[in-house]
Write an enzyme that holds these catalytic residues in place. Structure first.
Site, PDB file in Angstrom:
ATOM      1  N   CYS A  70      -9.517  14.421   8.638  1.00 52.62           N
ATOM      2  CA  CYS A  70      -9.008  15.769   8.869  1.00 52.62           C
ATOM      3  C   CYS A  70      -9.673  16.706   7.857  1.00 52.62           C
ATOM      4  O   CYS A  70      -9.009  17.450   7.166  1.00 52.62           O
ATOM      5  CB  CYS A  70      -7.485  15.805   8.793  1.00 52.62           C
TER       6      CYS A  70
ATOM      7  N   ASP B  37      -8.480   5.851  10.310  1.00 54.35           N
ATOM      8  CA  ASP B  37      -8.085   7.254  10.112  1.00 54.35           C
ATOM      9  C   ASP B  37      -8.169   7.445   8.601  1.00 54.35           C
ATOM     10  O   ASP B  37      -7.192   7.262   7.892  1.00 54.35           O
ATOM     11  CB  ASP B  37      -6.657   7.437  10.646  1.00 54.35           C
TER      12      ASP B  37
ATOM     13  N   ARG C  77       3.687   4.272   0.431  1.00 50.29           N
ATOM     14  CA  ARG C  77       3.726   4.908   1.751  1.00 50.29           C
ATOM     15  C   ARG C  77       4.272   3.992   2.845  1.00 50.29           C
ATOM     16  O   ARG C  77       4.416   4.403   3.996  1.00 50.29           O
ATOM     17  CB  ARG C  77       2.324   5.416   2.120  1.00 50.29           C
TER      18      ARG C  77
ATOM     19  N   GLU D 177      -1.244  -0.606   5.945  1.00 50.23           N
ATOM     20  CA  GLU D 177      -1.228   0.477   4.950  1.00 50.23           C
ATOM     21  C   GLU D 177      -1.289  -0.157   3.567  1.00 50.23           C
ATOM     22  O   GLU D 177      -0.394  -0.912   3.198  1.00 50.23           O
ATOM     23  CB  GLU D 177       0.038   1.334   5.111  1.00 50.23           C
TER      24      GLU D 177
ATOM     25  N   LYS E 223      -0.647   7.898  14.217  1.00 47.51           N
ATOM     26  CA  LYS E 223      -1.572   7.292  15.183  1.00 47.51           C
ATOM     27  C   LYS E 223      -1.014   5.967  15.693  1.00 47.51           C
ATOM     28  O   LYS E 223      -1.141   5.645  16.869  1.00 47.51           O
ATOM     29  CB  LYS E 223      -2.951   7.058  14.548  1.00 47.51           C
TER      30      LYS E 223
ATOM     31  N   ALA F  59      -2.543   3.358   8.177  1.00 53.59           N
ATOM     32  CA  ALA F  59      -1.554   3.729   9.201  1.00 53.59           C
ATOM     33  C   ALA F  59      -0.463   4.696   8.756  1.00 53.59           C
ATOM     34  O   ALA F  59       0.089   5.417   9.583  1.00 53.59           O
ATOM     35  CB  ALA F  59      -0.896   2.470   9.750  1.00 53.59           C
TER      36      ALA F  59
HETATM   37  C1  LIG Z   1      -5.177  10.251   6.892  1.00 55.09           C
HETATM   38  S1  LIG Z   1      -4.024   9.214   6.176  1.00 55.09           S
HETATM   39  C2  LIG Z   1      -3.478   8.253   7.537  1.00 55.09           C
HETATM   40  C3  LIG Z   1      -2.563   8.968   8.495  1.00 55.09           C
HETATM   41  C4  LIG Z   1      -2.006   8.064   9.556  1.00 55.09           C
HETATM   42  N1  LIG Z   1      -3.066   7.362  10.254  1.00 55.09           N
HETATM   43  C5  LIG Z   1      -1.177   8.823  10.564  1.00 55.09           C
HETATM   44  O1  LIG Z   1      -1.666   9.155  11.633  1.00 55.09           O
HETATM   45  O2  LIG Z   1       0.027   9.032  10.296  1.00 55.09           O
HETATM   46  C6  LIG Z   1      -5.026   8.085   5.292  1.00 55.09           C
HETATM   47  C7  LIG Z   1      -4.366   6.825   4.807  1.00 55.09           C
HETATM   48  O3  LIG Z   1      -5.339   6.041   4.106  1.00 55.09           O
HETATM   49  C8  LIG Z   1      -4.698   5.354   3.072  1.00 55.09           C
HETATM   50  N2  LIG Z   1      -5.690   4.951   2.053  1.00 55.09           N
HETATM   51  C9  LIG Z   1      -6.036   5.600   0.931  1.00 55.09           C
HETATM   52  N3  LIG Z   1      -6.961   4.906   0.236  1.00 55.09           N
HETATM   53  C10 LIG Z   1      -7.205   3.788   0.949  1.00 55.09           C
HETATM   54  C11 LIG Z   1      -8.032   2.655   0.753  1.00 55.09           C
HETATM   55  N4  LIG Z   1      -8.822   2.557  -0.303  1.00 55.09           N
HETATM   56  N5  LIG Z   1      -7.995   1.680   1.684  1.00 55.09           N
HETATM   57  C12 LIG Z   1      -7.207   1.785   2.774  1.00 55.09           C
HETATM   58  N6  LIG Z   1      -6.407   2.837   3.005  1.00 55.09           N
HETATM   59  C13 LIG Z   1      -6.404   3.817   2.110  1.00 55.09           C
HETATM   60  C14 LIG Z   1      -3.667   6.315   2.565  1.00 55.09           C
HETATM   61  O4  LIG Z   1      -2.630   5.652   1.897  1.00 55.09           O
HETATM   62  C15 LIG Z   1      -3.217   7.003   3.857  1.00 55.09           C
HETATM   63  O5  LIG Z   1      -2.082   6.357   4.364  1.00 55.09           O
END
Ligand SMILES: C[S@@+](CC[C@H](N)C(=O)[O-])C[C@H]1O[C@@H](n2cnc3c(N)ncnc32)[C@H](O)[C@@H]1O
Length: 453
Positions: free
Chosen positions: A235, A182, A143, A138, A120, A115
């Site tokens: 993305c 996401d 973050r 998250e 989102k 998140a």
């Molecule tokens: C594309 S960003 C999300 C953006 C967010 N949904 C928004 O709209 O503001 C991807 C997210 O996945 C998290 N992430 C990274 N590795 C992960 C993991 N192994 N399991 C779950 N989340 C993870 C990151 O910390 C990041 O916050």
């Protein structure tokens, strides 16, 4: 950094995928086009019509989101009192497609699994109109602060948790009507606007990310109730992170099918050949920067056809400590003209208003299991900014208005003391009638003061 070139291996791969004519248009959009900028309105606070009457900037609608707008490059909506009052979220326009494809309805159970920073999540909250259960997860503790700040400004009742997706799936099972993944990705779609992404990309990134995405998607699927919807978004352009991930998932999970994600004619179909030929991939959506005003995205909408629903028990918080509750009640009766919420959780003096139907949180870290109301400490209550932003001016006891045109409003929002007249004590501070914090007034000086998590 601005001068960082697009990586050669990336361009070569894209040229091979797109063919000469389309690659030309694609490259031109990356090198000559400007990244579009967008903001998305908080309909819980004001309608598009009310916004149009006060918008400081000329705006154009984002065609795939009824409350999303492009703003001009010279506009600076970040450092504005309206931003601090949570009237909008600054969001890249293509990213607004994701919440629209998931399309949660009021009253549903919804979870956003990755998140931060909350783009989102805040979109889903708007769609849900304050009804139902919204959980934002998250896993990355660094973050969380940014996510909490954004969710707090939005004023929505939701729970922020922090756990590996697989742990949530084991704890809650197939409990949610809508699940959003996401996913973390190689970020190629953001290369145009972010030179850091160009600098850090390497040819091994998509393959590495793919393994993470596959694992997360499998865990995410376990949270979807039969008949429920799972949206997977990235993305990035790399087929192995998009069609490749979805094709592999569909092979392994035959109880899932693909639904149409192309909610706007400018969205291109996913390419079946990039995922082993499954024709259903044409129902997934590719947002290309040379075909619309926005950055690169990929979105797949999956539906779970069968399975057994998860039925976790509800989270039942222990009764609050009496002394702490008394402090909260005293503050509330003097400063808030709404009944005290019934579902409260007190942890070490910190109070939260929980969303309805929150599942059991045993073993799951919850930095903000609901709206943070404030902290009762040492015989007094300090309110939280989140409480101010969840209120309406009409709910306020003592209140001070700082006009958005008055430089004092931005000063206050940034935490600086401001000189105003009024009675000593707590005040809900509003700008143009929208709450944006609590201030304690003493000796003609108003200081922003908030309990912190
Ligand atoms: C594309 S960003 C999300 C953006 C967010 N949904 C928004 O709209 O503001 C991807 C997210 O996945 C998290 N992430 C990274 N590795 C992960 C993991 N192994 N399991 C779950 N989340 C993870 C990151 O910390 C990041 O916050």
């Amino acid at each position: 950094m601005l001068g960082v070139e697009f990586p050669g291996a990336f361009l070569k791969r894209m040229a091979g995928l797109l063919g000469p004519a389309e690659f030309d248009a694609f490259l031109k959009s990356l090198t000559e086009g400007e990244a579009a900028r967008g903001l998305r309105l908080n309909l819980a606070k004001l309608s598009p019509h009310e916004w149009a009457e006060r918008s400081p900037w000329p705006l154009e609608p984002v065609p795939w989101c009824p409350f999303g707008y492009y703003y001009p490059h010279e506009a600076r909506p970040g450092p504005h009192p309206y931003f601090f009052a949570g009237l909008y979220y600054i969001q890249e326009p293509s990213a607004m497609a994701v919440g629209e494809v998931l399309a949660p309805a009021p009253g549903e159970r919804v979870i956003d699994l990755a998140a931060a920073p909350g783009g989102k999540t805040t979109h889903l909250a708007t769609r849900m109109e304050g009804q139902g259960l919204l959980v934002a997860n998250e896993v990355d503790s660094k973050r969380i602060r940014g996510l909490l700040d954004n969710v707090e400004r939005w004023g929505a009742r939701l729970a922020v948790v922090s756990a590996p997706v697989a742990r949530l799936a084991s704890a809650w099972g197939a409990f949610f009507d809508r699940v959003l993944l996401d996913a973390p990705c190689s970020g190629e779609g953001m290369m145009r606007r972010d030179p850091q992404v160009r600098a850090h990309w390497g040819p091994g990134a998509p393959g590495r990310m793919r393994r993470v995405q596959e694992r997360l998607l499998e865990a995410a699927a376990r949270l979807v109730r039969p008949g429920g919807v799972l949206v997977y978004a990235t993305c990035t352009f790399a087929p192995e992170e998009n069609e490749g991930v979805i094709a592999g998932f569909l092979r392994r999970n035959q109880e899932f099918d693909v639904q149409e994600a192309r909610i706007h004619p400018s969205f291109a179909p996913g390419v079946p050949e990039w995922g082993g030929g499954d024709r259903r991939l044409a129902r997934t959506a590719r947002l290309w920067p040379h075909r619309l005003r926005g950055e690169g995205h990929y979105i797949a909408r999956l539906v779970r056809l069968e399975g057994s629903p998860g039925t976790p028990s509800h989270h039942v918080p222990p009764p609050p400590k009496k002394a702490a509750l008394r402090e909260l009640e005293r503050f509330w009766s003097d400063h808030v003209g709404r009944p005290l919420p019934e579902i409260l959780w007190e942890r070490d003096g910190h109070f939260y208003q929980l969303p309805d139907g929150l599942p059991e949180l045993k073993g799951i870290r919850a930095p903000a299991p609901g709206i943070y109301l404030g902290a009762a400490k040492k015989g007094r209550f300090v309110p939280a900014r989140a409480l101010a932003l969840a209120l309406e001016a009409a709910d306020a006891g003592p209140r001070i208005e700082l006009s958005p045109d008055d430089p004092l409003s931005l000063k206050f929002a940034l935490g600086e003391p401001v000189k105003v007249r009024g009675e000593t004590g707590w005040h809900l501070v509003t700008t143009d009638g929208f709450p944006f914090g609590w201030g304690y007034l003493k000796g003609g000086v108003l200081r922003a003061k908030h309990a912190r998590l």
